[in-house]
Design an enzyme around this catalytic site. Structure first.
Site, short mmCIF file in Angstrom:
data_model
loop_
_atom_site.label_atom_id
_atom_site.label_comp_id
_atom_site.label_asym_id
_atom_site.label_seq_id
_atom_site.Cartn_x
_atom_site.Cartn_y
_atom_site.Cartn_z
N LYS A 96 -27.33 15.47 -19.56
CA LYS A 96 -28.52 14.74 -19.29
C LYS A 96 -28.41 13.28 -20.02
O LYS A 96 -28.54 12.37 -19.60
CB LYS A 96 -29.68 15.12 -19.40
CG LYS A 96 -29.88 16.36 -18.31
CD LYS A 96 -31.20 17.13 -18.12
CE LYS A 96 -31.31 18.30 -17.46
NZ LYS A 96 -30.57 18.13 -16.14
N GLU A 132 -31.05 20.53 -11.03
CA GLU A 132 -30.47 21.73 -10.87
C GLU A 132 -31.17 23.14 -11.12
O GLU A 132 -31.38 23.31 -12.41
CB GLU A 132 -29.18 21.53 -12.12
CG GLU A 132 -28.10 22.32 -12.01
CD GLU A 132 -28.11 23.88 -12.46
OE1 GLU A 132 -28.39 24.64 -11.90
OE2 GLU A 132 -27.89 23.81 -13.76
N CYS A 139 -27.03 29.94 -14.24
CA CYS A 139 -27.56 29.54 -12.92
C CYS A 139 -26.72 29.85 -11.78
O CYS A 139 -26.89 30.05 -10.66
CB CYS A 139 -28.26 28.12 -13.00
SG CYS A 139 -26.97 26.90 -13.62
#
Length: 487
Positions: free
Chosen positions: A162, A250, A284
């Protein structure tokens, strides 16, 4: 305490403490030991961080992309020089084995800084548009103050994934790590300052669920990037929408991994194991619905059991350990509840499902678990478990498996194993997911975009595509002649 930082927060280039915040205890998952004690950000701390970011951003944005990129590339060098130290901290923070963190965590963060630092001069450009005598041009400009909200499975990587595109595009950032893994982001902030980043551009504040709204709702915040669960994503999206802020998310997944009967069996099993047991299943994008064509189901399960039972579980600091504990007691208990639900709904337990024998009783360990004879309507086939639990389902033909694979609210990832590449490309074209793999799984180099569709989020991390989410397009029309007006 063995991993106590200088203070809880990193703001305007230095450590900052405010003991008025709620206590956050950082617990080493392998032993239950409290390794650090920090404090959640108070409203005053949040205000201080955003004010620092707002003040520092304009001068940073005025620098050339090359100059900004040079600092990020230096940060990447420092991270690689200190990879062992950072990897050990990541292992303490998450419980992931050092065998894994030393190749997949700080190194991935360093890759991100290096990649974005390198492409910035070429990627942050616009277009020239001839209009006869007149012309126009476009340019990409930074958004301003960005907020990053991280998850606990890859804390250092996410802090960099990020931070890198945000910073190189000319923004500033306030990053909030998960309260379960508060330590790594502080080191990233330290390294950025050492690399030459001006103060105030990358700030870290600790916090829990009450801290996120303070950041997301702040009027000086232009952009929010979240990695987290779908319920959290909905709340953040709603809050950000009220302020018309840019958002990328996300979120979770229940991804399909399809194994056709012509696939290389060992590779397919290896892909399924990577897609279910790496990071103790706390990824994830994991392919937790493993669809195996009926012809090879029994041989697949037999070999999968052999390889799963051979996984080395133990002390995460032992380089021989391949699978560590869950990140927390709460997460382990949640996974156990899903295992019990799988049993009660009729799934067949092939292996695992319990606590390993050779580990600390205070650790949050769980055996890698495989269920067979799973059907689409079972809870374990529909909901994200986020632990080392693989669901094996069988199928007859391509049309059937594609329809079943798409029958989910999620759309983060998918994988296909087959020797027929024509079929592979045909299938991935029909699968509803943002990130897909053919004959491999869960490889995410920074050069390629990563993200999902449907309830798994929107926007992309990594690649030049990510820069679009940290900039906006400015269009300039240049008149080259007299202005003609009808009045």
């Amino acid at each position: 305490m063995r991993a106590q930082p200088k203070a809880s927060h990193f703001i305007d280039g230095e450590y900052v403490e405010d003991a008025a915040g709620t206590v956050i205890e950082s617990i080493y998952p392998a032993t239950g030991e409290v390794i650090a004690r920090l404090y959640a950000a108070t409203p005053a701390i949040v205000e201080k961080a955003i004010a620092a970011a707002k003040r520092a951003q304009p001068e940073w944005a005025a620098m050339s992309p090359t100059a900004r990129g040079r600092i990020l590339k230096r940060a990447a060098e420092i991270m690689r020089e200190r990879n062992r130290e950072l990897s050990e901290l990541e292992t303490l923070d998450t419980g992931k084995p050092i065998q894994e963190t030393i190749v997949a965590d700080p190194t991935s963060g360093a890759d991100s800084f290096e990649f974005f630092g390198g492409i910035a001069p070429a990627a942050l450009n616009g277009d020239y548009i001839p209009l006869g005598g007149d012309f126009a041009y476009t340019k990409r400009v930074p958004l301003g103050v960005c907020v990053g909200i991280g998850a606990w499975n890859y804390p250092q990587q996410i802090a960099c994934w990020k931070g890198a595109p945000a910073l190189v595009a000319g923004n500033s950032m306030v990053f909030k790590p998960s309260e379960n893994t508060p330590l790594g982001a502080l080191k990233i902030a330290e390294i950025l300052i050492e690399a030459g980043l001006p103060k105030g551009l990358y700030n870290v504040v600790q916090g829990d669920r009450s801290t996120g709204p303070l950041l997301v709702n702040h009027p000086d915040v232009a952009k929010v990037s979240l990695t987290g669960s779908v319920p959290t994503g909905r709340k953040v999206y709603e809050a950000a929408a009220a302020g018309l802020r840019h958002v990328t998310m996300e979120l979770g997944g229940k991804s399909p991994l399809i194994v056709f009967d012509d696939a290389d069996l060992e590779s397919a099993i290896g892909g399924a194991m990577l897609g279910n047991f790496y990071s103790t299943g706390q990824v994830c994008s994991n392919g937790t619905r493993v669809f195996v064509q009926k012809k090879i189901k029994q041989s697949f399960l037999a070999r999968l059991k052999e390889r799963t039972d051979a996984i080395v579980i133990g002390d995460p600091m032992d380089e021989a350990t391949q699978l560590g504990p869950m990140v927390s007691t709460a997460q382990r208990d949640k996974v156990f509840s899903y295992i019990e639900k799988g049993k009660s709904e009729g799934a067949r337990l092939v292996t695992g499902g319990g606590i390993p024998n050779n580990v600390s009783a205070e650790g949050t360990y769980i055996q890698p678990t495989v269920f067979a004879d799973v059907t689409d309507e079972m809870t374990i086939a529909r909901e994200e478990i986020f632990g080392p639990v693989m669901c094996v389902l069988d199928f007859d033909d391509e049309a059937e498996v594609v329809a079943r694979a798409n029958a989910t609210e999620f759309g983060l990832s998918a994988g296909v194993f087959t020797a027929d590449l024509t079929r592979a490309h045909r299938v991935v074209d029909r699968l509803e997911a943002g990130t897909l793999w053919i004959n491999t799984y869960n490889l995410c180099p920074v050069e390629i975009p990563f993200g999902g569709s449907k309830q798994s989020g929107f926007g992309r991390e990594n690649s030049a595509e990510a820069l679009k989410h940290y900039t906006e397009l400015k269009t300039v029309y240049v008149g080259m002649g007299p202005v003609e007006a009808p009045y």
